[in-house]
Design an enzyme around this catalytic site. Structure first.
Site, PDB file in Angstrom:
ATOM      1  N   GLY A  56       0.698  -1.209   0.185  1.00  0.00           N
ATOM      2  CA  GLY A  56      -0.079  -0.054   0.048  1.00  0.00           C
ATOM      3  C   GLY A  56       0.911   1.406  -0.072  1.00  0.00           C
ATOM      4  N   GLU A  85       4.120   3.953   6.225  1.00  0.00           N
ATOM      5  CA  GLU A  85       2.842   3.285   6.009  1.00  0.00           C
ATOM      6  C   GLU A  85       1.970   4.051   5.098  1.00  0.00           C
ATOM      7  OE1 GLU A  85       1.346   0.754   5.746  1.00  0.00           O
ATOM      8  OE2 GLU A  85       1.636  -0.773   7.490  1.00  0.00           O
ATOM      9  N   ASP A  86       0.946   3.395   4.480  1.00  0.00           N
ATOM     10  CA  ASP A  86      -0.210   4.107   3.885  1.00  0.00           C
ATOM     11  C   ASP A  86      -1.144   4.540   4.873  1.00  0.00           C
ATOM     12  OD1 ASP A  86      -0.375   1.606   3.750  1.00  0.00           O
ATOM     13  OD2 ASP A  86      -2.092   1.385   2.389  1.00  0.00           O
ATOM     14  N   ASP A 122      -4.528   1.393  10.653  1.00  0.00           N
ATOM     15  CA  ASP A 122      -6.095   1.115  11.155  1.00  0.00           C
ATOM     16  C   ASP A 122      -6.062   0.375  12.700  1.00  0.00           C
ATOM     17  OD1 ASP A 122      -7.315   1.818   8.726  1.00  0.00           O
ATOM     18  OD2 ASP A 122      -7.620  -0.127   8.239  1.00  0.00           O
ATOM     19  N   THR A 123      -6.110  -0.587  12.759  1.00  0.00           N
ATOM     20  CA  THR A 123      -6.083  -1.402  14.180  1.00  0.00           C
ATOM     21  C   THR A 123      -4.754  -1.008  14.638  1.00  0.00           C
ATOM     22  OG1 THR A 123      -5.468  -3.625  13.230  1.00  0.00           O
ATOM     23  CG2 THR A 123      -7.693  -3.244  13.403  1.00  0.00           C
ATOM     24  N   GLY A 124      -3.699  -0.837  13.831  1.00  0.00           N
ATOM     25  CA  GLY A 124      -2.281  -0.941  14.626  1.00  0.00           C
ATOM     26  C   GLY A 124      -1.718  -2.210  14.329  1.00  0.00           C
ATOM     27  N   ARG A 167      -5.267   0.918  -6.727  1.00  0.00           N
ATOM     28  CA  ARG A 167      -3.990   1.593  -6.139  1.00  0.00           C
ATOM     29  C   ARG A 167      -3.621   2.552  -7.369  1.00  0.00           C
ATOM     30  NH1 ARG A 167      -2.157  -2.083  -2.222  1.00  0.00           N
ATOM     31  NH2 ARG A 167      -2.477  -4.338  -2.404  1.00  0.00           N
TER      32      ARG A 167
HETATM   33  C1  PRP Z   1      -3.196  -2.171   4.867  1.00  0.00           C
HETATM   34  C2  PRP Z   1      -2.189  -1.002   5.073  1.00  0.00           C
HETATM   35  C3  PRP Z   1      -1.468  -1.451   6.187  1.00  0.00           C
HETATM   36  C4  PRP Z   1      -2.157  -2.046   7.100  1.00  0.00           C
HETATM   37  C5  PRP Z   1      -3.194  -1.240   8.038  1.00  0.00           C
HETATM   38  O1  PRP Z   1      -2.351  -3.540   4.378  1.00  0.00           O
HETATM   39  O2  PRP Z   1      -1.286  -0.757   4.021  1.00  0.00           O
HETATM   40  O3  PRP Z   1      -0.343  -2.006   6.263  1.00  0.00           O
HETATM   41  O4  PRP Z   1      -3.458  -2.763   5.936  1.00  0.00           O
HETATM   42  O5  PRP Z   1      -3.987  -1.946   8.874  1.00  0.00           O
HETATM   43  P1  PRP Z   1      -3.955  -2.414  10.244  1.00  0.00           P
HETATM   44  O6  PRP Z   1      -3.475  -1.282  11.104  1.00  0.00           O
HETATM   45  O7  PRP Z   1      -5.198  -2.541  10.751  1.00  0.00           O
HETATM   46  O8  PRP Z   1      -3.011  -3.484  10.750  1.00  0.00           O
HETATM   47  P2  PRP Z   1      -3.136  -4.557   3.589  1.00  0.00           P
HETATM   48  O9  PRP Z   1      -3.032  -5.685   4.517  1.00  0.00           O
HETATM   49  O10 PRP Z   1      -4.417  -4.102   2.857  1.00  0.00           O
HETATM   50  O11 PRP Z   1      -2.113  -4.997   2.268  1.00  0.00           O
HETATM   51  P3  PRP Z   1      -1.623  -4.282   1.385  1.00  0.00           P
HETATM   52  O12 PRP Z   1      -0.888  -2.965   1.834  1.00  0.00           O
HETATM   53  O13 PRP Z   1      -0.738  -4.893   0.187  1.00  0.00           O
HETATM   54  O14 PRP Z   1      -2.731  -3.620   0.619  1.00  0.00           O
END
Ligand code: PRP
Length: 175
Positions: free
Chosen positions: A44, A99-100, A103-105, A165
């Site tokens: 991401g 990071e992009d 969310d939950t961390g 994306r």
């Molecule tokens: C997304 C995003 C972060 C993560 C955040 O990745 O890029 O790495 O989720 O979420 P969290 O705080 O709840 O853990 P994803 O699993 O969608 O993979 P991607 O980056 O390849 O799309």
């Protein structure tokens, strides 16, 4: 939906402006460092990282790690899959983890644990988006582009089941 029909939640212009601010802040904070190791979390963060490093005045060494917890889901699976074969050494380095979105961390805290094992001189976190209201693990970024409500967002590197994306802005796709 066609790219041109997607609603703009955060425009490309606002993102560019914010990325410039973040680049300035990172540069100021690391002005004394000979170089900065920027760790991009794939997939991401690839577009955000590419834009951000070009706004940082300190020489950057780019590294990439792959993490995934969402797969094709719209909410975290709760299990973070991390590629553990890191082929870089962060010992004694000034590190910026990019990071992009947080969310939950869960993803970030797993990555931070791994990176700290390598004993970097410093480790700072930069995220484009922060959904702080859905945090399950208390992680805090040093640099945040936008704090957003609990919407499912895509674009500018973030996907919906692998698509979107390549959208140059942040959109809120239809459910
Ligand atoms: C997304 C995003 C972060 C993560 C955040 O990745 O890029 O790495 O989720 O979420 P969290 O705080 O709840 O853990 P994803 O699993 O969608 O993979 P991607 O980056 O390849 O799309």
């Amino acid at each position: 939906m066609a790219k041109g029909e997607l609603p703009e939640f955060i425009s490309a212009e606002r993102i560019a402006e914010r990325v410039r601010d973040l680049g300035r802040a990172v540069s100021d904070d690391h002005a004394d460092a000979a170089e900065l190791t920027v760790v991009c979390v794939l997939n991401g963060a690839f577009i955000f990282t590419a834009d951000l490093v070009r706004q940082i005045s300190v020489p950057c060494r780019l590294e990439f790690i792959r993490a995934s917890s969402y797969g094709a889901l719209r909410s975290s699976s709760g299990t973070v899959s991390l590629a553990h074969d890191f082929d870089f050494d962060l010992e004694g380095r000034s590190v910026l983890l990019v990071e992009d979105i947080i969310d939950t961390g869960l993803t970030l805290s797993s990555i931070v644990d791994e990176l700290l094992r390598q004993k970097p001189a410093s480790l700072k976190i930069c995220t484009l988006l922060d959904k702080s209201s859905v945090r399950k693990i208390p992680v805090l970024a040093n640099y945040t582009g936008f704090t957003i409500p609990d919407f499912f967002v895509a674009g500018y590197g973030l996907d919906v089941a692998g698509l979107y994306r390549d959208i140059p802005f942040i959109t809120v796709p239809e459910s």
